[in-house]
Motif scaffolding. Structure first.
Motif, PDB file in Angstrom:
ATOM      1  N   TYR B  39       8.571  11.292   5.803  1.00 38.12           N
ATOM      2  CA  TYR B  39       7.940  12.611   5.740  1.00 38.12           C
ATOM      3  C   TYR B  39       6.424  12.506   5.937  1.00 38.12           C
ATOM      4  CZ  TYR B  39       5.708  16.758   4.098  1.00 38.12           C
ATOM      5  OH  TYR B  39       4.877  17.841   4.032  1.00 38.12           O
ATOM      6  N   CYS B  40       5.796  11.552   5.258  1.00 35.30           N
ATOM      7  CA  CYS B  40       4.328  11.479   5.262  1.00 35.30           C
ATOM      8  C   CYS B  40       3.806  11.087   6.643  1.00 35.30           C
ATOM      9  CB  CYS B  40       3.837  10.516   4.188  1.00 35.30           C
ATOM     10  SG  CYS B  40       4.253  11.122   2.530  1.00 35.30           S
ATOM     11  N   ASP B  41       4.575  10.277   7.346  1.00 35.83           N
ATOM     12  CA  ASP B  41       4.196   9.930   8.708  1.00 35.83           C
ATOM     13  C   ASP B  41       4.246  11.179   9.599  1.00 35.83           C
ATOM     14  OD1 ASP B  41       3.290   7.575   9.945  1.00 35.83           O
ATOM     15  OD2 ASP B  41       5.065   7.563  11.229  1.00 35.83           O
ATOM     16  N   SER B  42       5.246  12.017   9.392  1.00 37.87           N
ATOM     17  CA  SER B  42       5.355  13.274  10.153  1.00 37.87           C
ATOM     18  C   SER B  42       4.264  14.259   9.728  1.00 37.87           C
ATOM     19  CB  SER B  42       6.733  13.915   9.933  1.00 37.87           C
ATOM     20  OG  SER B  42       7.753  13.080  10.436  1.00 37.87           O
ATOM     21  N   ARG B  63       0.342  10.455  -1.455  1.00 35.59           N
ATOM     22  CA  ARG B  63      -0.906   9.832  -1.919  1.00 35.59           C
ATOM     23  C   ARG B  63      -0.932   8.324  -1.646  1.00 35.59           C
ATOM     24  NH1 ARG B  63       2.734  10.370  -5.593  1.00 35.59           N
ATOM     25  NH2 ARG B  63       2.919   9.066  -7.442  1.00 35.59           N
ATOM     26  N   GLU B  64       0.205   7.648  -1.884  1.00 34.56           N
ATOM     27  CA  GLU B  64       0.227   6.194  -1.643  1.00 34.56           C
ATOM     28  C   GLU B  64       0.246   5.885  -0.146  1.00 34.56           C
ATOM     29  OE1 GLU B  64       3.353   4.310  -3.855  1.00 34.56           O
ATOM     30  OE2 GLU B  64       2.605   5.124  -5.757  1.00 34.56           O
ATOM     31  N   PHE B  65       0.949   6.711   0.601  1.00 32.07           N
ATOM     32  CA  PHE B  65       1.029   6.535   2.053  1.00 32.07           C
ATOM     33  C   PHE B  65      -0.375   6.597   2.667  1.00 32.07           C
ATOM     34  CE2 PHE B  65       1.073   8.385   6.255  1.00 32.07           C
ATOM     35  CZ  PHE B  65       2.032   7.638   6.927  1.00 32.07           C
ATOM     36  N   VAL B  66      -1.153   7.603   2.284  1.00 27.93           N
ATOM     37  CA  VAL B  66      -2.488   7.775   2.870  1.00 27.93           C
ATOM     38  C   VAL B  66      -3.410   6.632   2.447  1.00 27.93           C
ATOM     39  CG1 VAL B  66      -4.554   9.240   2.843  1.00 27.93           C
ATOM     40  CG2 VAL B  66      -2.306  10.263   3.220  1.00 27.93           C
ATOM     41  N   GLN B  67      -3.294   6.238   1.183  1.00 26.94           N
ATOM     42  CA  GLN B  67      -4.114   5.121   0.709  1.00 26.94           C
ATOM     43  C   GLN B  67      -3.811   3.851   1.503  1.00 26.94           C
ATOM     44  OE1 GLN B  67      -4.011   4.551  -3.518  1.00 26.94           O
ATOM     45  NE2 GLN B  67      -5.053   2.565  -3.421  1.00 26.94           N
ATOM     46  N   GLU B  68      -2.515   3.582   1.713  1.00 32.92           N
ATOM     47  CA  GLU B  68      -2.124   2.400   2.486  1.00 32.92           C
ATOM     48  C   GLU B  68      -2.577   2.505   3.936  1.00 32.92           C
ATOM     49  OE1 GLU B  68       1.963   1.452   0.161  1.00 32.92           O
ATOM     50  OE2 GLU B  68       2.008   1.067   2.329  1.00 32.92           O
ATOM     51  N   TYR B  69      -2.421   3.706   4.496  1.00 36.13           N
ATOM     52  CA  TYR B  69      -2.829   3.931   5.886  1.00 36.13           C
ATOM     53  C   TYR B  69      -4.330   3.641   6.061  1.00 36.13           C
ATOM     54  CZ  TYR B  69      -4.222   6.309  10.121  1.00 36.13           C
ATOM     55  OH  TYR B  69      -4.788   6.586  11.346  1.00 36.13           O
ATOM     56  N   MET B  70      -5.131   4.205   5.159  1.00 36.08           N
ATOM     57  CA  MET B  70      -6.589   4.085   5.298  1.00 36.08           C
ATOM     58  C   MET B  70      -7.080   2.673   4.984  1.00 36.08           C
ATOM     59  SD  MET B  70      -7.697   7.011   6.346  1.00 36.08           S
ATOM     60  CE  MET B  70      -9.485   6.916   6.122  1.00 36.08           C
TER      61      MET B  70
END
Lengths: 252, 252
Positions: B39-42, B63-70
């Protein structure tokens, strides 16, 4: 990859090589695949944001990535979220009910999916073959994108006038109507094709001209949905534009 | 998730439950995390393509997805590919050498990175706090985005006139110049801030007005680079626009 990361990689491979040549080969393949995935995901983002532009084919190293993306859960999930954003906007709009509130849809990879065609034609790794694609169009067997059909149905019920604006040729009207109906689409207000006089025009010019024509007829273009930026950019522009995913081909 | 997939999931969880409660809990957590990632990737794609628009904060489940991405390799890779596309365009352009070929850059999250600030302020999960952000700006410690600095240097050498157009306030000129210089940027032709009279204007209006002003001065705006669509959309528009990634905040 910076020099420091290269050093780390060689150190790592050295440790693995001490184990066995098979393990080394497997590890090198995994490292290369991970690096391809990272690159291909960034390449896909550059396509979806229109940073790439004018690209002809999927990069060779991304052929498996694109196939997996299109065949797996990600393409469906991305389309679902576009549709959710579209519906959030649609529900926020006050419809005038004078029959002039229009939502424009592109057809290919927006309402209909040509995945069955691209699945046996290299998923964008080969240069577009107009002859074989038109043969596929003539079969009128392209399925609906499930999420788009969900959007379409709710827009109809809400009172939007649905206008289909496609780069397909007027000569393909009959098979296109048959395909759309078979896929579950109905009750569109208008279905606009390219005439022979539009051939050779970039899609962004052709589609902008048609939007201008629709506004001249009194339509308020509240939204456009398309998988190509040439469906969405140019003047006049819809109040809101929704970019559907498509890492398989680019139309200028 | 369709009903069929739900059934499959329950069947699967049933099989796992027969093993042990700990295994069940671990499996449920993994299933939830995989679904969040999808979902967060979409969601991130919908932000980068401007389908989302007007979003205020990163969804809690992301929140964790964005933190990992950044923090991880993906943000750096995405920025690298944007810069490669930008350079491919820059190299295709014939510079007139009359000092009027302009490339416009936004500042925050385009040339400078505020990741050190957002890393201790929830990575976009909290509503923007102007006071604490301005305190960070006053420290003038934001590092350069490495890929952007690479682009900047080559553009300068190629003869582009570099114009910085930021939503920061004229009152922040001194610290901004200090920060840019410290991060390695130099020799820009012009650095444009908001005046008090621009406050309250949407960024897309303010930036379009300034681009119109630049064209009136004789500049040809060949490209714009920015992490917000409000850096890129509106009239006049650059010949090419390059959207840098930013899943942390949205500016209208």
């Amino acid at each position: 990859m910076g020099p420091f990361r290269f050093l780390l990689l060689f150190f790592f491979l050295g440790v693995v090589a001490a184990e066995s040549p098979q393990t080394l080969l497997r590890t090198m393949t995994q490292v290369a695949a991970a690096s391809d995935d990272l690159y291909c995901d960034s390449w896909r983002l550059s396509v979806e944001t229109n940073n790439a532009r004018f690209w002809r084919t999927v990069p060779f190293r991304c052929r498996e990535f694109v196939q997996e993306y299109m065949s797996g859960a990600r393409y469906a999930s991305d389309t679902d979220v576009v549709v959710d954003e579209s519906l959030a906007f649609a529900r926020s709009v006050q419809i005038a009910n004078d029959g002039n509130d229009a939502w424009i849809f592109d057809v290919d990879e927006t309402l209909l999916s040509n995945v069955p065609y691209y699945a046996i034609n290299g998923f964008g790794t080969k240069v577009f073959n107009e002859t074989s694609f038109n043969e596929w169009v003539d079969e009128a067997r392209a399925p609906a994108l499930a999420a788009s059909l969900r959007l379409y149905e709710e827009l109809l019920v809400s009172g939007f006038q649905i206008i289909l604006l496609t780069g397909r040729n007027e000569a393909q009207r009959k098979v296109t109507m048959e395909n759309l109906s078979h896929a579950g689409y109905h009750s569109w207000r208008s279905l606009i094709f390219r005439f022979d006089s539009d051939m050779g025009k970039p899609a962004v010019v052709f589609k902008s001209e048609r939007r201008a024509g629709l506004e001249a007829q009194g339509f308020r273009i509240l939204a456009s949905s398309g998988d190509q930026w040439s469906d969405l950019l140019g003047f006049p522009m819809a109040q809101r534009s929704f970019k559907h995913p498509n890492p398989v081909y680019y139309i200028d």
